[in-house]
Design a protein around this motif. Structure first.
Motif, PDB file in Angstrom:
ATOM      1  N   HIS A 113      22.057 -37.440 147.768  1.00  0.00           N
ATOM      2  CA  HIS A 113      21.193 -36.262 147.811  1.00  0.00           C
ATOM      3  C   HIS A 113      22.036 -34.995 147.965  1.00  0.00           C
ATOM      4  O   HIS A 113      21.824 -33.999 147.263  1.00  0.00           O
ATOM      5  CB  HIS A 113      20.209 -36.397 148.971  1.00  0.00           C
ATOM      6  CG  HIS A 113      19.346 -35.189 149.184  1.00  0.00           C
ATOM      7  ND1 HIS A 113      18.248 -34.916 148.398  1.00  0.00           N
ATOM      8  CD2 HIS A 113      19.419 -34.175 150.085  1.00  0.00           C
ATOM      9  CE1 HIS A 113      17.681 -33.788 148.804  1.00  0.00           C
ATOM     10  NE2 HIS A 113      18.386 -33.319 149.832  1.00  0.00           N
ATOM     11  N   GLU A 114      23.000 -35.045 148.873  1.00  0.00           N
ATOM     12  CA  GLU A 114      23.856 -33.885 149.150  1.00  0.00           C
ATOM     13  C   GLU A 114      24.710 -33.533 147.939  1.00  0.00           C
ATOM     14  O   GLU A 114      24.839 -32.373 147.555  1.00  0.00           O
ATOM     15  CB  GLU A 114      24.741 -34.192 150.354  1.00  0.00           C
ATOM     16  CG  GLU A 114      25.515 -33.007 150.888  1.00  0.00           C
ATOM     17  CD  GLU A 114      24.648 -32.023 151.646  1.00  0.00           C
ATOM     18  OE1 GLU A 114      25.026 -30.842 151.684  1.00  0.00           O
ATOM     19  OE2 GLU A 114      23.601 -32.420 152.176  1.00  0.00           O
ATOM     20  N   ILE A 115      25.304 -34.537 147.313  1.00  0.00           N
ATOM     21  CA  ILE A 115      26.188 -34.302 146.162  1.00  0.00           C
ATOM     22  C   ILE A 115      25.401 -33.784 144.964  1.00  0.00           C
ATOM     23  O   ILE A 115      25.805 -32.818 144.299  1.00  0.00           O
ATOM     24  CB  ILE A 115      26.954 -35.593 145.809  1.00  0.00           C
ATOM     25  CG1 ILE A 115      27.936 -35.930 146.938  1.00  0.00           C
ATOM     26  CG2 ILE A 115      27.702 -35.442 144.499  1.00  0.00           C
ATOM     27  CD1 ILE A 115      28.572 -37.299 146.828  1.00  0.00           C
ATOM     28  N   ILE A 116      24.246 -34.406 144.686  1.00  0.00           N
ATOM     29  CA  ILE A 116      23.432 -33.969 143.545  1.00  0.00           C
ATOM     30  C   ILE A 116      22.937 -32.546 143.740  1.00  0.00           C
ATOM     31  O   ILE A 116      22.940 -31.735 142.808  1.00  0.00           O
ATOM     32  CB  ILE A 116      22.245 -34.947 143.330  1.00  0.00           C
ATOM     33  CG1 ILE A 116      22.766 -36.274 142.782  1.00  0.00           C
ATOM     34  CG2 ILE A 116      21.207 -34.346 142.383  1.00  0.00           C
ATOM     35  CD1 ILE A 116      21.740 -37.372 142.748  1.00  0.00           C
ATOM     36  N   ASN A 117      22.512 -32.228 144.975  1.00  0.00           N
ATOM     37  CA  ASN A 117      22.035 -30.874 145.261  1.00  0.00           C
ATOM     38  C   ASN A 117      23.127 -29.829 145.064  1.00  0.00           C
ATOM     39  O   ASN A 117      22.838 -28.657 144.816  1.00  0.00           O
ATOM     40  CB  ASN A 117      21.515 -30.779 146.697  1.00  0.00           C
ATOM     41  CG  ASN A 117      20.103 -31.294 146.825  1.00  0.00           C
ATOM     42  OD1 ASN A 117      19.491 -31.704 145.835  1.00  0.00           O
ATOM     43  ND2 ASN A 117      19.574 -31.314 148.030  1.00  0.00           N
ATOM     44  N   THR A 118      24.378 -30.235 145.215  1.00  0.00           N
ATOM     45  CA  THR A 118      25.487 -29.300 145.025  1.00  0.00           C
ATOM     46  C   THR A 118      25.908 -29.213 143.566  1.00  0.00           C
ATOM     47  O   THR A 118      26.135 -28.134 143.032  1.00  0.00           O
ATOM     48  CB  THR A 118      26.702 -29.739 145.884  1.00  0.00           C
ATOM     49  OG1 THR A 118      26.312 -29.764 147.254  1.00  0.00           O
ATOM     50  CG2 THR A 118      27.853 -28.761 145.724  1.00  0.00           C
ATOM     51  N   ILE A 119      26.007 -30.351 142.898  1.00  0.00           N
ATOM     52  CA  ILE A 119      26.527 -30.386 141.531  1.00  0.00           C
ATOM     53  C   ILE A 119      25.531 -29.854 140.514  1.00  0.00           C
ATOM     54  O   ILE A 119      25.906 -29.169 139.551  1.00  0.00           O
ATOM     55  CB  ILE A 119      26.958 -31.822 141.170  1.00  0.00           C
ATOM     56  CG1 ILE A 119      28.201 -32.199 141.984  1.00  0.00           C
ATOM     57  CG2 ILE A 119      27.244 -31.955 139.690  1.00  0.00           C
ATOM     58  CD1 ILE A 119      28.688 -33.607 141.763  1.00  0.00           C
ATOM     59  N   THR A 120      24.234 -30.142 140.700  1.00  0.00           N
ATOM     60  CA  THR A 120      23.227 -29.740 139.712  1.00  0.00           C
ATOM     61  C   THR A 120      23.238 -28.240 139.414  1.00  0.00           C
ATOM     62  O   THR A 120      23.315 -27.845 138.242  1.00  0.00           O
ATOM     63  CB  THR A 120      21.823 -30.193 140.155  1.00  0.00           C
ATOM     64  OG1 THR A 120      21.817 -31.622 140.291  1.00  0.00           O
ATOM     65  CG2 THR A 120      20.773 -29.776 139.141  1.00  0.00           C
ATOM     66  N   PRO A 121      23.172 -27.362 140.436  1.00  0.00           N
ATOM     67  CA  PRO A 121      23.212 -25.931 140.115  1.00  0.00           C
ATOM     68  C   PRO A 121      24.545 -25.493 139.513  1.00  0.00           C
ATOM     69  O   PRO A 121      24.579 -24.577 138.680  1.00  0.00           O
ATOM     70  CB  PRO A 121      22.976 -25.249 141.471  1.00  0.00           C
ATOM     71  CG  PRO A 121      23.284 -26.255 142.501  1.00  0.00           C
ATOM     72  CD  PRO A 121      22.961 -27.574 141.888  1.00  0.00           C
ATOM     73  N   ILE A 122      25.656 -26.145 139.907  1.00  0.00           N
ATOM     74  CA  ILE A 122      26.961 -25.798 139.324  1.00  0.00           C
ATOM     75  C   ILE A 122      26.970 -26.128 137.834  1.00  0.00           C
ATOM     76  O   ILE A 122      27.413 -25.333 137.003  1.00  0.00           O
ATOM     77  CB  ILE A 122      28.092 -26.562 140.056  1.00  0.00           C
ATOM     78  CG1 ILE A 122      28.282 -26.005 141.464  1.00  0.00           C
ATOM     79  CG2 ILE A 122      29.399 -26.469 139.272  1.00  0.00           C
ATOM     80  CD1 ILE A 122      29.334 -26.724 142.281  1.00  0.00           C
ATOM     81  N   SER A 123      26.467 -27.297 137.481  1.00  0.00           N
ATOM     82  CA  SER A 123      26.415 -27.718 136.078  1.00  0.00           C
ATOM     83  C   SER A 123      25.539 -26.779 135.256  1.00  0.00           C
ATOM     84  O   SER A 123      25.904 -26.360 134.148  1.00  0.00           O
ATOM     85  CB  SER A 123      25.879 -29.149 136.006  1.00  0.00           C
ATOM     86  OG  SER A 123      25.747 -29.567 134.676  1.00  0.00           O
ATOM     87  N   SER A 124      24.378 -26.431 135.806  1.00  0.00           N
ATOM     88  CA  SER A 124      23.453 -25.535 135.107  1.00  0.00           C
ATOM     89  C   SER A 124      24.064 -24.153 134.908  1.00  0.00           C
ATOM     90  O   SER A 124      23.964 -23.562 133.820  1.00  0.00           O
ATOM     91  CB  SER A 124      22.155 -25.434 135.917  1.00  0.00           C
ATOM     92  OG  SER A 124      21.259 -24.541 135.318  1.00  0.00           O
ATOM     93  N   LEU A 125      24.700 -23.651 135.956  1.00  0.00           N
ATOM     94  CA  LEU A 125      25.337 -22.325 135.869  1.00  0.00           C
ATOM     95  C   LEU A 125      26.482 -22.321 134.865  1.00  0.00           C
ATOM     96  O   LEU A 125      26.666 -21.358 134.121  1.00  0.00           O
ATOM     97  CB  LEU A 125      25.870 -21.925 137.253  1.00  0.00           C
ATOM     98  CG  LEU A 125      24.927 -21.123 138.149  1.00  0.00           C
ATOM     99  CD1 LEU A 125      25.535 -20.978 139.535  1.00  0.00           C
ATOM    100  CD2 LEU A 125      24.647 -19.744 137.554  1.00  0.00           C
ATOM    101  N   ALA A 126      27.265 -23.397 134.841  1.00  0.00           N
ATOM    102  CA  ALA A 126      28.395 -23.476 133.916  1.00  0.00           C
ATOM    103  C   ALA A 126      27.915 -23.379 132.471  1.00  0.00           C
ATOM    104  O   ALA A 126      28.514 -22.694 131.634  1.00  0.00           O
ATOM    105  CB  ALA A 126      29.166 -24.768 134.146  1.00  0.00           C
ATOM    106  N   GLU A 127      26.803 -24.069 132.177  1.00  0.00           N
ATOM    107  CA  GLU A 127      26.237 -23.995 130.826  1.00  0.00           C
ATOM    108  C   GLU A 127      25.790 -22.584 130.494  1.00  0.00           C
ATOM    109  O   GLU A 127      26.019 -22.064 129.400  1.00  0.00           O
ATOM    110  CB  GLU A 127      25.041 -24.954 130.714  1.00  0.00           C
ATOM    111  CG  GLU A 127      25.431 -26.399 130.542  1.00  0.00           C
ATOM    112  CD  GLU A 127      24.200 -27.268 130.319  1.00  0.00           C
ATOM    113  OE1 GLU A 127      23.223 -26.797 129.716  1.00  0.00           O
ATOM    114  OE2 GLU A 127      24.227 -28.422 130.755  1.00  0.00           O
TER     115      GLU A 127
END
Length: 322
Positions: A113-127
């Motif tokens: 939960h912690e990792i997904i909550n951190t990575i998801t916005p990073i991935s979206s922002l990178a795109e």
């Protein structure tokens, strides 16, 4: 599993027994209680009470030179015609394995939960930032890029902190035990909070027998006290007359440290989760304070338990005396 049935005339019959039961005792599926009773004598002494009642018991049974330890539990239920005694047995190793799997499941759930909550916005922002760079950047685009990079940096820092706290748990060193003055150690640790207690009008009550000695890692026990007091400070944040009580005493060759507060308490809903790594109700909490505390206490062959009721939350730690 074994289920016995008794009628109004106290006649008992075997209502059900499963394959695991007969396999362990290496007996046929006897549905005649007198026959079965003679084959499971060690068990009968525990479950065969008058009247039937609920029992929880740890037992060791030997069958054909095979010794096995069990957690035995009975329950009783009634219908209009019959009374039923249900007997269940689980090996101690099965219980340990079950608890271990539950702990790992809870830990993996929190970590994912912690990792997904951190990575998801990073991935979206990178795109999004990549699409912005496809065209000639203007002032607004550069501003949006800058804002996006700041968010990525912040989320990456959060993930780095998360990994750091994990390493704290995974790489907790073995305690370097020496004879220490436990009373003095606790007092010196409480002194670190003196200014905060004063600023927040917190009433501290520290009671201890003089010069209680303990063989322990001083630095690790200081961390334990810091963690417990930090929890108290969070709990009493909204309390009108905040109070923290710390006591040390020696009873029956055990040294007990108790830390209590009159704060918000621990709700029934989360009581089973407070020692799970990364579980926290605080917005800025890491969720490892109590996990680390429990690990340190157990590394000192100690125990920790808590109760929260009637406006008082109390953590009690117990250690073996010298």
């Amino acid at each position: 599993m074994l289920i016995l049935r008794k009628d109004a005339n106290e006649n008992i019959e075997v209502f059900q027994l499963n394959k695991a039961f007969v396999d362990f005792f290496q007996i046929p599926k006897f549905y005649n209680w007198k026959l079965l009773k003679s084959k499971i004598t060690p068990l009968v002494a525990i479950i065969y009470t008058t009247p039937w009642k609920r029992v929880k018991h740890t037992i060791s049974l030997t069958v054909n030179d095979q010794v096995e330890s069990f957690f035995l539990k009975t329950s009783v239920t009634h219908t209009n015609e019959f009374e039923y005694l249900m007997v269940t047995m689980e090996t101690i190793q099965q219980l340990i394995d079950k608890k271990e799997k539950e702990s790992w499941y809870k830990l993996m759930t929190v970590m994912s939960h912690e990792i997904i909550n951190t990575i998801t916005p990073i991935s979206s922002l990178a795109e999004n930032l990549d699409s912005l760079l496809q065209d000639e950047p203007d002032e607004d685009t550069l501003s949006e890029l800058s804002q996006g990079l700041k968010i990525i940096k912040k989320r990456s820092s959060h993930l780095n902190n998360f990994v750091t706290t994990y390493r704290q748990l995974a790489e907790l060193p073995l305690p370097e035990k020496k004879k220490i003055n436990f009373t003095e150690t606790v007092q010196q640790t409480l002194d670190l909070f003196a200014q905060e207690f004063k600023e927040k009008n917190i009433q501290l009550d520290f009671q201890s027998e003089e010069n209680i000695q303990l063989v322990a890692d001083k630095q690790q026990l200081e961390q334990v006290v810091i963690n417990l007091i930090s929890n108290c400070l969070y709990a009493i944040k909204e309390t009108d007359k905040p109070e923290i009580t710390v006591t040390i005493n020696s009873v029956n060759n055990r040294i007990h440290l108790t830390v209590s507060d009159n704060g918000i308490g621990i709700s029934q809903k989360i009581k089973n989760n407070i020692f799970i790594p990364y579980f926290t109700t605080r917005k800025e909490g890491s969720g490892i304070g109590l996990t680390l505390t429990k690990s340190i206490v157990e590394a000192h062959d100690g125990t920790i338990f808590f109760k929260s009721e009637n406006g008082l939350t109390m953590f009690t730690l117990s250690f073996q005396t010298i």
